[in-house]
Motif scaffolding. Structure first.
Motif, short mmCIF file in Angstrom:
data_model
loop_
_atom_site.label_atom_id
_atom_site.label_comp_id
_atom_site.label_asym_id
_atom_site.label_seq_id
_atom_site.Cartn_x
_atom_site.Cartn_y
_atom_site.Cartn_z
N MET A 1 0.82 -1.19 0.00
CA MET A 1 0.00 0.00 0.00
C MET A 1 0.86 1.25 0.00
SD MET A 1 -3.26 0.70 0.48
CE MET A 1 -4.36 1.83 1.09
N ARG A 2 1.98 1.18 0.76
CA ARG A 2 2.88 2.32 0.82
C ARG A 2 3.56 2.57 -0.51
NH1 ARG A 2 6.14 2.78 6.40
NH2 ARG A 2 4.74 4.36 7.12
N ASN A 3 3.83 1.52 -1.21
CA ASN A 3 4.48 1.67 -2.50
C ASN A 3 3.54 2.32 -3.52
OD1 ASN A 3 6.75 0.52 -1.49
ND2 ASN A 3 6.30 -1.54 -2.24
N ALA A 4 2.24 2.06 -3.45
CA ALA A 4 1.28 2.64 -4.37
C ALA A 4 0.95 4.08 -3.99
CB ALA A 4 0.01 1.81 -4.38
N LEU A 5 1.09 4.47 -2.73
CA LEU A 5 0.76 5.81 -2.25
C LEU A 5 1.77 6.84 -2.73
CD1 LEU A 5 -1.23 7.38 -0.52
CD2 LEU A 5 0.20 6.91 1.45
N LYS A 6 3.04 6.49 -2.75
CA LYS A 6 4.08 7.44 -3.17
C LYS A 6 3.92 7.86 -4.64
CE LYS A 6 7.65 6.29 0.13
NZ LYS A 6 9.00 5.76 0.33
N PRO A 7 3.71 6.93 -5.59
CA PRO A 7 3.51 7.38 -6.98
C PRO A 7 2.24 8.20 -7.17
CG PRO A 7 4.05 5.05 -6.92
CD PRO A 7 3.87 5.48 -5.51
N ALA A 8 1.20 7.89 -6.39
CA ALA A 8 -0.05 8.64 -6.51
C ALA A 8 0.15 10.08 -6.03
CB ALA A 8 -1.16 7.97 -5.71
N ILE A 9 0.84 10.26 -4.91
CA ILE A 9 1.11 11.61 -4.39
C ILE A 9 2.02 12.36 -5.34
CG2 ILE A 9 2.24 12.88 -2.54
CD1 ILE A 9 1.20 10.79 -0.59
N LEU A 10 3.02 11.68 -5.87
CA LEU A 10 3.94 12.32 -6.81
C LEU A 10 3.23 12.76 -8.09
CD1 LEU A 10 6.89 13.07 -7.37
CD2 LEU A 10 7.16 10.82 -8.41
N SER A 11 2.34 11.94 -8.62
CA SER A 11 1.62 12.30 -9.85
C SER A 11 0.62 13.43 -9.59
CB SER A 11 0.94 11.08 -10.46
OG SER A 11 -0.02 10.57 -9.56
N LEU A 12 -0.04 13.45 -8.45
CA LEU A 12 -0.98 14.53 -8.12
C LEU A 12 -0.25 15.85 -7.94
CD1 LEU A 12 -3.56 12.87 -5.71
CD2 LEU A 12 -3.95 13.73 -8.01
N SER A 13 0.90 15.82 -7.27
CA SER A 13 1.65 17.07 -7.08
C SER A 13 2.21 17.57 -8.40
CB SER A 13 2.76 16.88 -6.04
OG SER A 13 3.66 15.88 -6.48
N LEU A 15 0.82 17.10 -11.36
CA LEU A 15 -0.34 17.63 -12.07
C LEU A 15 -0.73 19.00 -11.56
CD1 LEU A 15 -2.28 16.70 -14.31
CD2 LEU A 15 -3.81 15.91 -12.52
N ALA A 16 -0.66 19.22 -10.25
CA ALA A 16 -0.99 20.52 -9.67
C ALA A 16 0.01 21.57 -10.09
CB ALA A 16 -1.05 20.42 -8.15
N LEU A 17 1.29 21.22 -10.14
CA LEU A 17 2.32 22.17 -10.57
C LEU A 17 2.22 22.50 -12.05
CD1 LEU A 17 5.41 20.98 -8.53
CD2 LEU A 17 4.08 23.06 -8.22
N VAL A 18 1.84 21.53 -12.87
CA VAL A 18 1.67 21.79 -14.30
C VAL A 18 0.50 22.74 -14.52
CG1 VAL A 18 1.00 20.70 -16.48
CG2 VAL A 18 2.75 19.66 -15.07
N GLY A 19 -0.54 22.62 -13.72
CA GLY A 19 -1.70 23.51 -13.84
C GLY A 19 -1.36 24.94 -13.51
N CYS A 20 -0.39 25.17 -12.66
CA CYS A 20 0.00 26.53 -12.30
C CYS A 20 0.88 27.19 -13.34
CB CYS A 20 0.75 26.53 -10.96
SG CYS A 20 -0.28 26.05 -9.57
N GLY A 21 1.56 26.41 -14.13
CA GLY A 21 2.52 26.97 -15.09
C GLY A 21 1.84 27.50 -16.34
#
Length: 137
Positions: A1-13, A15-21
């Motif tokens: 579960m921990r291994n799947a949580l890190k890529p999900a948080i990384l992809s969401l962050s 995506l959020a940074l791309v939206g600001c640019g």
């Protein structure tokens, strides 16, 4: 579960940074709100050919405001038709005190009956809730 949580948080962050640019799909042509210019002030033309009214002079427009409004709306008094003129000639002149004579006790009235009284006393409306009642005779 921990291994799947890190890529999900990384992809969401990401995506959020791309939206600001800027650039890409999110780049739009917007007006520059700091490039506002002042418009020239309105100027009254130098000659209107208007003269202020003199003291005590009568008003140039005749009649009351309601008469002027009726004249504008309906174009003034219309000529009477031959039928209307004929009817008015046959009717003759009105008695000067007719309005005060109508309410006197010597005025003869005709009882029109209960149906006429009920029609006159009927409430106003569009008649959607109206019902016909036939009295039993």
């Amino acid at each position: 579960m921990r291994n799947a949580l890190k890529p999900a948080i990384l992809s969401l962050s990401t995506l959020a940074l791309v939206g600001c640019g800027g650039g890409g799909l999110l780049d739009r042509d917007r007006p520059d709100e700091f490039a506002v210019q002042r418009q020239a002030p309105l100027v009254v033309p130098p000659d209107f050919n208007l003269v202020p009214p003199s003291e005590g002079a009568p008003r140039p427009a005749g009649g009351t405001a309601s008469e002027q409004a009726l004249d504008v709306l309906f174009g003034g008094p219309a000529p009477r038709s031959s039928v209307e003129t004929s009817v008015l000639d046959r009717a003759g002149e009105a008695v000067p005190g007719i309005r005060s004579a109508v309410g006197s006790e010597r005025t003869n009235t005709v009882a029109k009956g209960r149906v006429t009284r009920d029609i006159i006393a009927a409430p106003e409306g569009d008649g959607q809730a109206a019902q016909a009642v036939i009295p039993a005779g």
